[in-house]
Design an enzyme around this catalytic site. Structure first.
Site, short mmCIF file in Angstrom:
data_model
loop_
_atom_site.label_atom_id
_atom_site.label_comp_id
_atom_site.label_asym_id
_atom_site.label_seq_id
_atom_site.Cartn_x
_atom_site.Cartn_y
_atom_site.Cartn_z
N HIS A 46 0.82 -1.22 0.00
CA HIS A 46 0.00 0.00 0.00
C HIS A 46 0.85 1.27 0.00
CE1 HIS A 46 -3.65 2.12 0.05
NE2 HIS A 46 -4.33 1.38 0.91
N ASP A 97 -2.62 1.67 -4.46
CA ASP A 97 -3.87 1.87 -3.73
C ASP A 97 -4.87 0.76 -4.08
OD1 ASP A 97 -2.96 4.22 -2.52
OD2 ASP A 97 -3.49 5.39 -4.30
#
Length: 477
Positions: free
Chosen positions: A450, A454
């Site tokens: 992450h 995304d």
């Protein structure tokens, strides 16, 4: 006489652990015949003999880690095995003799024992209490209850040497845990005591200690470190022993591969912000195509056709559409790779390894299946080369082959994503509006970093893989 050295298994490898000898001193060995096994932080493999002859000397014991190019054995000419030499602990130069390895000609002032003048004084003065140990190393206070310290005095140097040359690691363990090496049975070459022998002895002593009745408390001053018994508490039940102190346990050291996997997984969890997204994929079209072609495919290629190469092909196509998944993070920079090098996780006995299919996007399904079978077979027979487990840019793990529906795989650093493939199962599904039909479905679990990717982008990537699999139109041959 030919020296056998620890090979350099890759540019970044500086040492290797010799895990097992496949030949014994005095045995005949042919050129290129497997001689010993090694384990590095990249690969476990067998090392062939550089020449034909007789294994005359073994210089490194099993379990020892030595630098590359260190001499681990010597092979002599002839067909008759000479009397094997006792193996040394490593290929490094022999350390200078100490009071533990040889008796000095002239006594020196060390901590081994009292000086001559002190001995004369001891004849005229009353004997003072002496520590229980008589070895060359000072004995530290007894360790905590959960340690493996023995209450017996340490074995004299002569008794230890009768078991064969000892490695520095074995000596250190004996010193730290106050182990009488004369009580340890050696299973190494020539009866040598190995690290595993010491650990096995420690485990057996611990089991014996905690399963036997508690000894009577020693009187004050009975030993160098008297321990006062705790005050009795009438009516209070005895506290249960911790699980680790139970007699019904077995303790063994982790393998070198298991240790490396543990280090790599912990490092990955500390490095990346792990997030997993799961997508359900209809594999019916591929299942029917596979069923129709499997007989011809087996006859043409000599191996069966699985679902994994289809997923690998779809993943390669998705990577081309989303090149950020073929990247890594270098500080504050993103490094993009031109080649799509897919790592395929292979389960081994006691661990796993991730060999790499290079330029996977340039191969069709048959080529991908051939590469998967070849890498998996050689991985399980310890025949992989170091470069074959390096340079991966994206990984796939097929836990569905063991029946798992889906899981949350850990990223293979320095990559930024890994795709997990669940089992393909026939399930009832809603199709064509409200109709219910039997469909072959699987779950794809994408774990991504992450820090760089995304959730929306990860889902788009999975949807691309899903679309390719559900609308398959690529020639499998």
């Amino acid at each position: 006489m030919t020296d056998v050295v620890m090979p350099q298994m890759g540019e970044s490898i500086v040492e290797g652990t010799l895990t097992r000898w496949l030949k014994k001193p005095g045995e005949k060995v042919e050129r290129d015949e497997p001689l010993f096994e090694i384990s590095t932080d990249k690969v476990d493999t067998e090392i062939p003999s550089p020449t034909a002859g007789v294994l005359s000397e073994v210089l490194v014991q099993e379990g020892a880690t030595v630098a590359i190019n260190a001499v681990v054995a010597r092979i002599g000419e002839g067909t008759n095995g000479a009397a094997p030499s006792a193996p040394a602990t490593s290929a490094a130069p022999e350390p200078p003799k100490t009071a533990e390895t040889a008796k000095p000609a002239t006594p020196a002032k060390t901590d081994v024992g009292p000086s001559a003048s002190a001995q004369q004084e001891s004849r005229s003065a009353p004997a003072a209490p002496q520590p229980a140990a008589a070895g060359p190393y000072p004995i530290e206070p007894p360790p905590a209850r959960n340690s493996y310290a023995s209450t017996a005095p340490a074995a004299p140097p002569e008794a230890a040497e009768e078991t064969g040359p000892l490695s520095p690691l074995v000596r250190k363990m004996a010193r730290e845990y106050n182990i009488d090496l004369g009580q340890v049975k050696g299973t190494g070459a020539g009866g040598r005591i190995t690290k595993q022998d010491v650990e096995g002895y420690m485990s057996s002593q611990a089991a014996r200690t905690y399963s036997a009745p508690a000894p009577e408390p020693a009187a004050t001053g009975a030993g160098p470190y008297p321990v006062e018994p705790p005050p009795a508490q009438p009516g209070a039940p005895p506290a249960p022993l911790p699980l680790a102190e139970s007699a019904k346990v077995r303790t063994e050291p982790m393998s070198n591969m298991r240790l490396k996997i543990a280090e790599h997984m912990i490092m990955s969890k500390r490095t990346s912000a792990h997030v997993t997204t799961v997508h359900r994929v209809d594999m019916t079209k591929i299942a029917k195509l596979r069923e129709k072609s499997k007989t011809e495919f087996q006859a043409r290629n000599g191996f069966s056709l699985t679902f994994l190469p289809f997923v690998a092909a779809a993943t390669s196509e998705a990577i081309r559409a989303f090149p950020i998944f073929n990247a890594s993070i270098d500080g504050k920079n993103v490094v993009y790779y031109r080649d799509v090098n897919l790592g395929i996780a292979v389960a081994l006995e006691g661990g796993l390894i991730v060999p790499v299919i290079r330029n996977a996007d340039e191969k069709n399904v048959a080529g991908l299946q051939r590469a998967i079978v070849d890498l998996a077979t050689r991985a399980r027979s310890r025949q992989l080369k170091p470069e074959e487990v390096q340079g991966g840019t994206f990984s796939i793990t097929n836990f569905g082959s063991f029946g798992s529906i889906f899981a949350t795989p850990v990223i293979n650093q320095p990559q930024i994503a890994i795709l997990g493939v669940g089992a393909v199962e026939k399930v009832p599904a809603v199709v064509d509006g409200d109709a219910i039909a039997i469909r072959s479905q699987a779950h794809l679990a994408l774990t991504f970093d992450h820090r760089l990717i995304d959730g929306a982008l990860a889902d788009q990537f999975c949807q691309k893989v899903k679309s390719v699999l559900e609308n398959w139109s690529i020639n499998i041959l």
